[in-house]
Design a protein around this motif. Structure first.
Motif, mmCIF file in Angstrom:
data_model
loop_
_atom_site.group_PDB
_atom_site.id
_atom_site.type_symbol
_atom_site.label_atom_id
_atom_site.label_comp_id
_atom_site.label_asym_id
_atom_site.label_seq_id
_atom_site.Cartn_x
_atom_site.Cartn_y
_atom_site.Cartn_z
ATOM 1 N N VAL A 136 0.840 -1.274 0.055
ATOM 2 C CA VAL A 136 -0.006 -0.069 -0.031
ATOM 3 C C VAL A 136 0.895 1.209 0.073
ATOM 4 C CG1 VAL A 136 -2.078 -1.203 1.290
ATOM 5 C CG2 VAL A 136 -0.038 0.244 2.595
ATOM 6 N N THR A 137 2.215 1.065 0.223
ATOM 7 C CA THR A 137 2.907 2.317 0.368
ATOM 8 C C THR A 137 3.634 2.593 -0.949
ATOM 9 O OG1 THR A 137 4.830 0.812 1.133
ATOM 10 C CG2 THR A 137 3.597 2.039 2.629
ATOM 11 N N SER A 138 3.720 1.552 -2.182
ATOM 12 C CA SER A 138 4.286 1.665 -3.454
ATOM 13 C C SER A 138 3.375 2.325 -4.460
ATOM 14 C CB SER A 138 4.271 0.107 -3.966
ATOM 15 O OG SER A 138 5.121 0.573 -5.242
ATOM 16 N N ALA A 139 4.164 3.522 -4.860
ATOM 17 C CA ALA A 139 3.402 4.190 -5.889
ATOM 18 C C ALA A 139 3.052 3.351 -7.265
ATOM 19 C CB ALA A 139 4.114 5.477 -6.159
ATOM 20 N N SER A 197 1.910 0.458 -7.138
ATOM 21 C CA SER A 197 1.078 -0.250 -7.032
ATOM 22 C C SER A 197 -0.364 0.138 -7.084
ATOM 23 C CB SER A 197 0.998 -1.218 -5.908
ATOM 24 O OG SER A 197 2.022 -2.233 -6.335
ATOM 25 N N VAL A 198 -0.390 1.644 -7.149
ATOM 26 C CA VAL A 198 -1.805 2.369 -6.813
ATOM 27 C C VAL A 198 -2.777 2.095 -7.966
ATOM 28 C CG1 VAL A 198 -2.494 4.731 -6.925
ATOM 29 C CG2 VAL A 198 -0.624 4.310 -5.666
ATOM 30 N N GLY A 199 -2.220 1.952 -9.239
ATOM 31 C CA GLY A 199 -3.037 1.579 -10.500
ATOM 32 C C GLY A 199 -3.603 0.358 -10.498
ATOM 33 N N CYS A 200 -2.950 -0.863 -9.774
ATOM 34 C CA CYS A 200 -3.437 -2.189 -9.600
ATOM 35 C C CYS A 200 -4.595 -2.122 -8.475
ATOM 36 C CB CYS A 200 -2.276 -3.060 -9.141
ATOM 37 S SG CYS A 200 -1.176 -3.199 -10.523
ATOM 38 N N HIS A 201 -4.203 -1.268 -7.398
ATOM 39 C CA HIS A 201 -5.427 -1.352 -6.465
ATOM 40 C C HIS A 201 -6.629 -0.353 -6.704
ATOM 41 C CE1 HIS A 201 -1.756 -1.499 -3.354
ATOM 42 N NE2 HIS A 201 -1.953 -2.573 -3.906
ATOM 43 N N VAL A 202 -6.380 0.548 -7.739
ATOM 44 C CA VAL A 202 -7.713 1.042 -8.217
ATOM 45 C C VAL A 202 -8.275 0.032 -9.066
ATOM 46 C CG1 VAL A 202 -8.361 2.859 -10.162
ATOM 47 C CG2 VAL A 202 -6.783 3.328 -8.280
ATOM 48 N N LEU A 203 -7.546 -0.649 -9.936
ATOM 49 C CA LEU A 203 -8.362 -1.609 -10.866
ATOM 50 C C LEU A 203 -9.233 -2.805 -9.920
ATOM 51 C CD1 LEU A 203 -5.777 -2.462 -13.379
ATOM 52 C CD2 LEU A 203 -7.731 -0.977 -13.730
ATOM 53 N N LEU A 204 -8.492 -3.124 -8.896
ATOM 54 C CA LEU A 204 -9.042 -3.950 -7.826
ATOM 55 C C LEU A 204 -10.279 -3.422 -7.176
ATOM 56 C CD1 LEU A 204 -5.710 -5.641 -6.249
ATOM 57 C CD2 LEU A 204 -7.541 -6.906 -7.788
ATOM 58 N N ARG A 205 -10.125 -2.247 -6.701
ATOM 59 C CA ARG A 205 -11.189 -1.605 -5.939
ATOM 60 C C ARG A 205 -12.516 -1.029 -6.790
ATOM 61 N NH1 ARG A 205 -8.334 2.635 -4.083
ATOM 62 N NH2 ARG A 205 -9.460 4.140 -5.394
ATOM 63 N N ASP A 206 -12.140 -0.345 -7.980
ATOM 64 C CA ASP A 206 -13.198 0.292 -8.754
ATOM 65 C C ASP A 206 -13.541 -0.779 -10.049
ATOM 66 O OD1 ASP A 206 -13.151 2.392 -6.763
ATOM 67 O OD2 ASP A 206 -11.597 3.534 -7.849
ATOM 68 N N TRP A 207 -12.750 -1.231 -10.460
ATOM 69 C CA TRP A 207 -12.866 -2.060 -11.881
ATOM 70 C C TRP A 207 -13.411 -3.451 -11.657
ATOM 71 C CZ3 TRP A 207 -10.064 -0.095 -16.815
ATOM 72 C CH2 TRP A 207 -9.827 1.355 -16.590
ATOM 73 N N GLN A 208 -13.533 -3.827 -10.521
ATOM 74 C CA GLN A 208 -13.745 -5.039 -10.277
ATOM 75 C C GLN A 208 -12.673 -6.400 -10.700
ATOM 76 O OE1 GLN A 208 -16.725 -3.006 -11.096
ATOM 77 N NE2 GLN A 208 -16.415 -2.534 -8.956
ATOM 78 N N ALA A 209 -11.605 -5.985 -11.095
ATOM 79 C CA ALA A 209 -10.415 -6.757 -11.531
ATOM 80 C C ALA A 209 -10.279 -8.000 -10.782
ATOM 81 C CB ALA A 209 -9.201 -6.044 -11.653
ATOM 82 N N GLY A 210 -10.044 -9.026 -11.161
ATOM 83 C CA GLY A 210 -9.713 -10.327 -10.474
ATOM 84 C C GLY A 210 -8.615 -10.159 -9.737
ATOM 85 N N CYS A 211 -8.429 -10.483 -8.503
ATOM 86 C CA CYS A 211 -7.207 -10.447 -7.676
ATOM 87 C C CYS A 211 -6.394 -11.732 -8.035
ATOM 88 C CB CYS A 211 -7.371 -10.460 -6.088
ATOM 89 S SG CYS A 211 -6.065 -10.132 -5.110
ATOM 90 N N VAL A 212 -5.242 -11.503 -8.462
ATOM 91 C CA VAL A 212 -4.370 -12.780 -8.882
ATOM 92 C C VAL A 212 -2.996 -12.516 -8.212
ATOM 93 C CG1 VAL A 212 -5.288 -13.557 -10.899
ATOM 94 C CG2 VAL A 212 -3.612 -11.669 -11.180
ATOM 95 N N THR A 213 -2.378 -13.810 -7.776
ATOM 96 C CA THR A 213 -1.026 -13.663 -7.243
ATOM 97 C C THR A 213 0.093 -14.539 -7.738
ATOM 98 O OG1 THR A 213 -1.347 -15.116 -5.467
ATOM 99 C CG2 THR A 213 -2.024 -12.800 -4.984
#
Length: 389
Positions: free
Chosen positions: A284-287, A289-305
């Motif tokens: 959460v401190t990494s600039a 990863s901000v875009g990925c978190h937006v995709l997960l939160r607002d775009w309903q992207a699937g979370c994959v690891t």
């Protein structure tokens, strides 16, 4: 009848020439090609004729000012067309190991037809370099994209995911850039094949630092572009290129992305094309990863690891063919393809060897191998192509 009949050859030749004068994905040009055919549009440009009457983008009756802008665009293409030598363009491309693939060719990826939807920026044709077959490689594929200024965390995740995807016979498609793209390409190539989608001519190594990687990938995978030989990349070309990355695959994974990352543009195309969108969470401190978190939160992207997560996400909607055996479609073989099939040994051989054994040119052999692969009659192997086990 050969892979292309004479009408198809004229259409493909015209489309190849159009890539040298018009920008990729132009909506107006796409409408003209659909209405009048590539050969007719190209002939009109070369002759300096006025543009044919077609619906203009989403406006059936453009105002005079809009039509004047379109006419200036046409006149610019016409002036450029007068300077194009079709034989020289195709000859120079062939000398560099680059072939042109047009819609309807055996090597044309069917998923690109999704760009033909209303408002879609359809592709007029693709330049391809490499020993792989583009259509066959994209049948079971996933796009892995992300930031150029990637962190060590992002590159590690991208490399591990791409390597494991290749282990499961999933081809990784990406944009060839530094950072996440490069990490994904290198790892996938080390364990299988990969597809590089570029925004420049395929004889132009961009970025220059990836020249060696591109040459290695071309041995078993492919490099793809809508730009002809000699074309250097422009800023807008990268955004237009991104729609191809999303369209070629059933799903797109964003590994790292800043708030304004170009990878988010690829993600938006995936959503528009109804492809599976996935993102990798980061600190959460990494600039980055901000875009990925937006995709997960607002775009309903699937979370994959990991790769298993990706295959589960894409396979859940039936977009990945099963690993066991090639995908089969019906095929009526022409004489040349039949000769090529007879020349493929069970142990496998490269396309040049198959071409020599079948008495065909390398270009014909590669196109026939693509058709045969789509029909499940041949398959890729480390030596090149072989009969299915």
């Amino acid at each position: 009848m050969t892979v292309r009949d004479w009408q198809g050859e004229a259409d493909a030749r015209a489309r190849a020439c159009l890539t040298a004068v018009a920008p990729p994905g132009d909506l107006w040009l796409g409408a003209m090609l659909a209405e009048h055919g590539a050969a007719g549009v190209w002939a009109g440009l070369v002759a300096g004729e006025p543009p044919p009457s077609v619906p203009v983008e989403e406006d059936e009756d453009p105002d005079p000012e809009a039509w004047a802008r379109l006419r200036r665009r046409w006149d610019g293409w016409s002036a450029a067309a007068a300077r194009v030598d079709p034989d020289g363009l195709l000859g120079e491309s062939a000398a560099a190991g680059i072939r042109f693939v047009a819609p309807g060719d055996p090597e044309w990826p069917g998923r690109l037809d999704g760009l033909d939807l209303p408002g879609g920026r359809r592709s007029h044709g693709l330049w391809v370099r490499g020993g792989g077959d583009l259509r066959n490689l994209c049948l079971r594929s996933v796009a892995v994209v992300g930031a150029r200024s990637a962190t060590a965390y992002g590159e590690h995740v991208a490399a591990e995911m791409a390597y494991e995807l290749a282990e499961q016979d999933v081809v990784v498609v990406s944009g060839g850039a530094y950072g996440i793209d490069g990490a994904a390409h290198r790892a996938a190539h080390a364990n299988g094949s990969t597809v590089v989608v570029l925004a420049c001519g395929l004889d132009v190594d961009y970025p220059r630092g990836h020249a060696g990687m591109f040459a290695d990938i071309a041995r078993t995978g492919v490099l793809v572009s809508e730009r002809p030989v000699g074309a250097t990349p422009r800023a807008k070309d990268f955004l237009i290129r991104n729609r191809l990355i999303a369209a070629l695959t059933p799903g797109t994974v964003v590994v790292e992305a800043g708030r304004r990352s170009g990878a988010l543009n690829t993600a938006s195309h995936a959503v528009e094309l109804h492809r599976v969108l996935m993102a990798v969470p980061g600190p959460v401190t990494s600039a980055m990863s901000v875009g990925c978190h937006v995709l997960l939160r607002d775009w309903q992207a699937g979370c994959v690891t990991c790769a298993d997560d990706v295959v589960a996400q894409v396979g859940a909607v039936g977009e990945l063919p099963p690993e066991s055996g090639p995908v089969r479609v019906s095929a009526h073989l022409d004489a040349e393809s039949a000769r090529v099939l007879e020349a493929v040994p069970r142990a496998g051989a490269g396309p040049a060897v198959v071409a020599a054994a079948s008495g065909t040119s390398l270009d014909v052999a590669m196109r026939s191998l693509g058709l045969l692969a789509a029909a499940g009659l041949v398959e890729r192997c480390r030596a090149g192509w072989r009969l299915p086990r």
